[in-house]
Design a protein around this motif. Sequence first.
Motif, PDB file in Angstrom:
ATOM      1  N   LEU A 169       0.844  -1.201   0.000  1.00  0.00           N
ATOM      2  CA  LEU A 169       0.000   0.000   0.000  1.00  0.00           C
ATOM      3  C   LEU A 169       0.881   1.253   0.000  1.00  0.00           C
ATOM      4  O   LEU A 169       0.626   2.214  -0.734  1.00  0.00           O
ATOM      5  CB  LEU A 169      -0.928  -0.013   1.221  1.00  0.00           C
ATOM      6  N   THR A 170       1.943   1.233   0.793  1.00  0.00           N
ATOM      7  CA  THR A 170       2.844   2.384   0.878  1.00  0.00           C
ATOM      8  C   THR A 170       3.599   2.580  -0.430  1.00  0.00           C
ATOM      9  O   THR A 170       3.747   3.710  -0.929  1.00  0.00           O
ATOM     10  CB  THR A 170       3.833   2.168   2.042  1.00  0.00           C
ATOM     11  N   PHE A 186       1.870   4.568  -3.245  1.00  0.00           N
ATOM     12  CA  PHE A 186       1.932   6.034  -3.252  1.00  0.00           C
ATOM     13  C   PHE A 186       3.326   6.531  -3.656  1.00  0.00           C
ATOM     14  O   PHE A 186       3.452   7.599  -4.252  1.00  0.00           O
ATOM     15  CB  PHE A 186       1.474   6.583  -1.901  1.00  0.00           C
ATOM     16  N   GLU A 187       4.351   5.746  -3.376  1.00  0.00           N
ATOM     17  CA  GLU A 187       5.678   6.099  -3.881  1.00  0.00           C
ATOM     18  C   GLU A 187       5.673   6.063  -5.414  1.00  0.00           C
ATOM     19  O   GLU A 187       6.202   6.964  -6.071  1.00  0.00           O
ATOM     20  CB  GLU A 187       6.733   5.130  -3.327  1.00  0.00           C
ATOM     21  N   ALA A 234       3.919   9.009  -6.992  1.00  0.00           N
ATOM     22  CA  ALA A 234       4.776  10.206  -6.912  1.00  0.00           C
ATOM     23  C   ALA A 234       5.890  10.138  -7.960  1.00  0.00           C
ATOM     24  O   ALA A 234       6.209  11.137  -8.616  1.00  0.00           O
ATOM     25  CB  ALA A 234       5.355  10.349  -5.509  1.00  0.00           C
ATOM     26  N   ARG A 235       6.468   8.949  -8.127  1.00  0.00           N
ATOM     27  CA  ARG A 235       7.549   8.791  -9.113  1.00  0.00           C
ATOM     28  C   ARG A 235       7.047   8.944 -10.542  1.00  0.00           C
ATOM     29  O   ARG A 235       7.839   9.175 -11.467  1.00  0.00           O
ATOM     30  CB  ARG A 235       8.220   7.417  -8.937  1.00  0.00           C
ATOM     31  N   ALA A 271       5.687  11.348 -11.755  1.00  0.00           N
ATOM     32  CA  ALA A 271       5.978  12.718 -12.208  1.00  0.00           C
ATOM     33  C   ALA A 271       7.332  12.806 -12.912  1.00  0.00           C
ATOM     34  O   ALA A 271       7.633  13.816 -13.552  1.00  0.00           O
ATOM     35  CB  ALA A 271       5.925  13.685 -11.035  1.00  0.00           C
ATOM     36  N   ASP A 272       8.169  11.761 -12.807  1.00  0.00           N
ATOM     37  CA  ASP A 272       9.447  11.752 -13.532  1.00  0.00           C
ATOM     38  C   ASP A 272       9.269  11.368 -15.002  1.00  0.00           C
ATOM     39  O   ASP A 272      10.222  11.497 -15.789  1.00  0.00           O
ATOM     40  CB  ASP A 272      10.428  10.743 -12.887  1.00  0.00           C
ATOM     41  N   ALA A 306       3.890  17.568 -11.720  1.00  0.00           N
ATOM     42  CA  ALA A 306       3.583  17.281 -10.319  1.00  0.00           C
ATOM     43  C   ALA A 306       2.094  17.456 -10.018  1.00  0.00           C
ATOM     44  O   ALA A 306       1.516  16.690  -9.235  1.00  0.00           O
ATOM     45  CB  ALA A 306       4.413  18.183  -9.404  1.00  0.00           C
ATOM     46  N   ALA A 307       1.458  18.431 -10.635  1.00  0.00           N
ATOM     47  CA  ALA A 307       0.042  18.681 -10.352  1.00  0.00           C
ATOM     48  C   ALA A 307      -0.808  17.469 -10.756  1.00  0.00           C
ATOM     49  O   ALA A 307      -1.720  17.054 -10.027  1.00  0.00           O
ATOM     50  CB  ALA A 307      -0.436  19.934 -11.076  1.00  0.00           C
ATOM     51  N   ALA A 362       0.279  14.299 -11.092  1.00  0.00           N
ATOM     52  CA  ALA A 362       0.610  13.160 -10.236  1.00  0.00           C
ATOM     53  C   ALA A 362      -0.036  13.321  -8.860  1.00  0.00           C
ATOM     54  O   ALA A 362      -0.527  12.344  -8.270  1.00  0.00           O
ATOM     55  CB  ALA A 362       2.132  13.016 -10.106  1.00  0.00           C
ATOM     56  N   LEU A 363      -0.056  14.553  -8.356  1.00  0.00           N
ATOM     57  CA  LEU A 363      -0.663  14.775  -7.037  1.00  0.00           C
ATOM     58  C   LEU A 363      -2.173  14.539  -7.089  1.00  0.00           C
ATOM     59  O   LEU A 363      -2.750  13.961  -6.153  1.00  0.00           O
ATOM     60  CB  LEU A 363      -0.366  16.195  -6.544  1.00  0.00           C
ATOM     61  N   SER A 406      -2.650  10.873  -6.963  1.00  0.00           N
ATOM     62  CA  SER A 406      -2.369  10.346  -5.627  1.00  0.00           C
ATOM     63  C   SER A 406      -3.574  10.571  -4.712  1.00  0.00           C
ATOM     64  O   SER A 406      -3.975   9.680  -3.945  1.00  0.00           O
ATOM     65  CB  SER A 406      -1.125  11.044  -5.070  1.00  0.00           C
ATOM     66  N   ARG A 407      -4.162  11.750  -4.814  1.00  0.00           N
ATOM     67  CA  ARG A 407      -5.330  12.072  -3.983  1.00  0.00           C
ATOM     68  C   ARG A 407      -6.528  11.195  -4.350  1.00  0.00           C
ATOM     69  O   ARG A 407      -7.222  10.679  -3.473  1.00  0.00           O
ATOM     70  CB  ARG A 407      -5.668  13.553  -4.166  1.00  0.00           C
ATOM     71  N   LEU A 457      -6.428   8.212  -5.694  1.00  0.00           N
ATOM     72  CA  LEU A 457      -6.149   6.850  -5.228  1.00  0.00           C
ATOM     73  C   LEU A 457      -6.398   6.733  -3.727  1.00  0.00           C
ATOM     74  O   LEU A 457      -7.006   5.757  -3.257  1.00  0.00           O
ATOM     75  CB  LEU A 457      -4.701   6.462  -5.565  1.00  0.00           C
ATOM     76  N   ALA A 482      -1.769  15.108   0.082  1.00  0.00           N
ATOM     77  CA  ALA A 482      -2.223  15.672  -1.201  1.00  0.00           C
ATOM     78  C   ALA A 482      -3.073  16.922  -0.958  1.00  0.00           C
ATOM     79  O   ALA A 482      -2.943  17.928  -1.668  1.00  0.00           O
ATOM     80  CB  ALA A 482      -3.007  14.624  -1.991  1.00  0.00           C
ATOM     81  N   ALA A 542       1.767  22.088  -5.769  1.00  0.00           N
ATOM     82  CA  ALA A 542       1.683  20.641  -5.998  1.00  0.00           C
ATOM     83  C   ALA A 542       3.058  19.985  -5.967  1.00  0.00           C
ATOM     84  O   ALA A 542       3.203  18.861  -5.464  1.00  0.00           O
ATOM     85  CB  ALA A 542       0.991  20.363  -7.336  1.00  0.00           C
ATOM     86  N   LEU A 554       3.867  16.915  -3.570  1.00  0.00           N
ATOM     87  CA  LEU A 554       4.228  15.623  -4.160  1.00  0.00           C
ATOM     88  C   LEU A 554       5.577  15.140  -3.615  1.00  0.00           C
ATOM     89  O   LEU A 554       5.750  13.944  -3.345  1.00  0.00           O
ATOM     90  CB  LEU A 554       4.275  15.715  -5.686  1.00  0.00           C
ATOM     91  N   ARG A 558       6.133  11.613  -1.595  1.00  0.00           N
ATOM     92  CA  ARG A 558       7.151  10.618  -1.977  1.00  0.00           C
ATOM     93  C   ARG A 558       8.076  10.312  -0.799  1.00  0.00           C
ATOM     94  O   ARG A 558       8.395   9.148  -0.533  1.00  0.00           O
ATOM     95  CB  ARG A 558       7.946  11.158  -3.166  1.00  0.00           C
ATOM     96  N   ALA A 588       6.239   8.134   1.664  1.00  0.00           N
ATOM     97  CA  ALA A 588       6.084   6.756   1.181  1.00  0.00           C
ATOM     98  C   ALA A 588       7.392   5.982   1.317  1.00  0.00           C
ATOM     99  O   ALA A 588       7.403   4.826   1.757  1.00  0.00           O
ATOM    100  CB  ALA A 588       5.611   6.763  -0.274  1.00  0.00           C
TER     101      ALA A 588
END
Lengths: 296, 296
Positions: free
Chosen positions: A118-119, A122-123, A126-127, A129-130, A136-137, A139-140, A143-144, A146, B126, B136, B140, B144, B147
């Motif tokens: 589960l943890t 969320f990693e 966040a990743r 966004a690469d 980032a907006a 991906a965030l 995340s929210r 999810l 988030a 954001a 984010l 990360r 997590a």
Amino acid sequence: MDVAAHLAGRARQVEAALDRLVPPADASPARLHEALRYSLEAGGKRLRPALVMDGCVAVGGSPEAVLPTACALECVHTYSLIHDDLPCMDDDDLRRGRPSCHKQFDEATALLAGDALLTLAFELVARNADEPGIDAARALAASRELAVQAGAAGMVGGQALDLQSEGQTPTAELVAAIHTGKTVALITAAVVCGALLGGAHAEQVASLRRYARGLGLAFQIADDILDVVGDEATLGKPVGSDADHAKATWPVLFGLDESRRQAAALVDEAVAALNDFGPAADPLRALARYVIERDH
Amino acid sequence: MDVAAHLAGRARQVEAALDRLVPPADASPARLHEALRYSLEAGGKRLRPALVMDGCVAVGGSPEAVLPTACALECVHTYSLIHDDLPCMDDDDLRRGRPSCHKQFDEATALLAGDALLTLAFELVARNADEPGIDAARALAASRELAVQAGAAGMVGGQALDLQSEGQTPTAELVAAIHTGKTVALITAAVVCGALLGGAHAEQVASLRRYARGLGLAFQIADDILDVVGDEATLGKPVGSDADHAKATWPVLFGLDESRRQAAALVDEAVAALNDFGPAADPLRALARYVIERDH
């Protein structure tokens, strides 16, 4: 389109990405990582990751760019199965034809493997966004989405409602609420996360939520039906296990024929929700039809 | 500065924010939400949320702007205690002088309440992007960090290593690795998340990681010492419970006096890591000294 071939292709992409993104089985502490990979690699249709990728495609995005989030959805799904199988929950010894995580390892390791998955989810979001084109907006926002769908207002809430209702006479409302939490929520997260990462606007997201509700309920009703009529060897779990636990299911409430009719109507609703989408949403349309035709 | 008063003030802010941000106890499903609030409201020092706020202050940010993430850290800490108390883990009946979650409710509810709290934590991080001055990208980065530190490479990994090592002759290396996972990781997440949300640059983050390592190890050694010499009534849990389970602790390895000396040296290292920070880091300095002086 050949939806089985499409889904198998997505599964191969997702499994390669999982292998790349999840720590190896010999990472320390080894027993935890072995358990985590044991459960992740147990197979399954990889439907939720496919929905992330095809949710992104539906709004014009690249399916490969959302692979980390596709893997995240599979991590959340797998963690929910591990915790669900524990003795204090459904107490299932088998999962997909193999010993469940706490039988293969032990209860404490299964508990922690679920927590770690589960943890990790969320990693991975966040990743994401690469990846090219994902800021980032976006991906965030994924995340929210999810977190909301997987938590107390969504999937975990559905599990708790299911527990809390055991022994009660099931009503259609109650069973729908349990299905909405246990199944629709994570399917919604999959489609909507993919779309958000692909740059969906608010109206598209609203349509995709209607799509996911139809698909998710149809999928769960089909699952309930398979549990009644399925073949133990095909499913890899004891047939009738839900009935043994006196759990509320669609066929118990409505019978098999009416359940099949309702599942088909829900798939029609799901497909209708995509009316404003062009051919880019064809994979989502095909996946909706597939979930009530599958035999496992 | 009066660090006890400072910490009590932070705790009041965090508890008010938790009450505002966490769904009410009568939200559906009620038993899940009751359990979740029961454990969150059991008290404790609220050290991790204070570190989020003061980590933000240290780099010139507003402590109130990071309250959602401060609450997230308390959710992760609380979930870890709930799962840790379960029969398949430490099997503790008491937590902070009250029945632990699975004794007050039941095992399945405690499992799900922990899962829900971990998930809620990522929702709260988030949502922190809705606060003034937090964009954001910063939220984010915090998500990360949380997590990574809470997962298999951090806190959950520490729990797994602890389990895996039971019965082994403890070495200083092993105990340090367990403490680093179980305690340092989440304390690092707290300080670093606060700083990232406050706009910290890379050098500041690196210094704060050194600070958190010193603080976290000193905190855990102090906890091990309290477990030996503490008074059951003050701590709210059976004294000597770690020794009963034959767990590796600092006093077992080094004796009480040497453990106290090492904890003090680690606090000095933590404070030295803040050399390039001005008076804005005074709360962090005071908190570092406090953790080895507290009596509960």
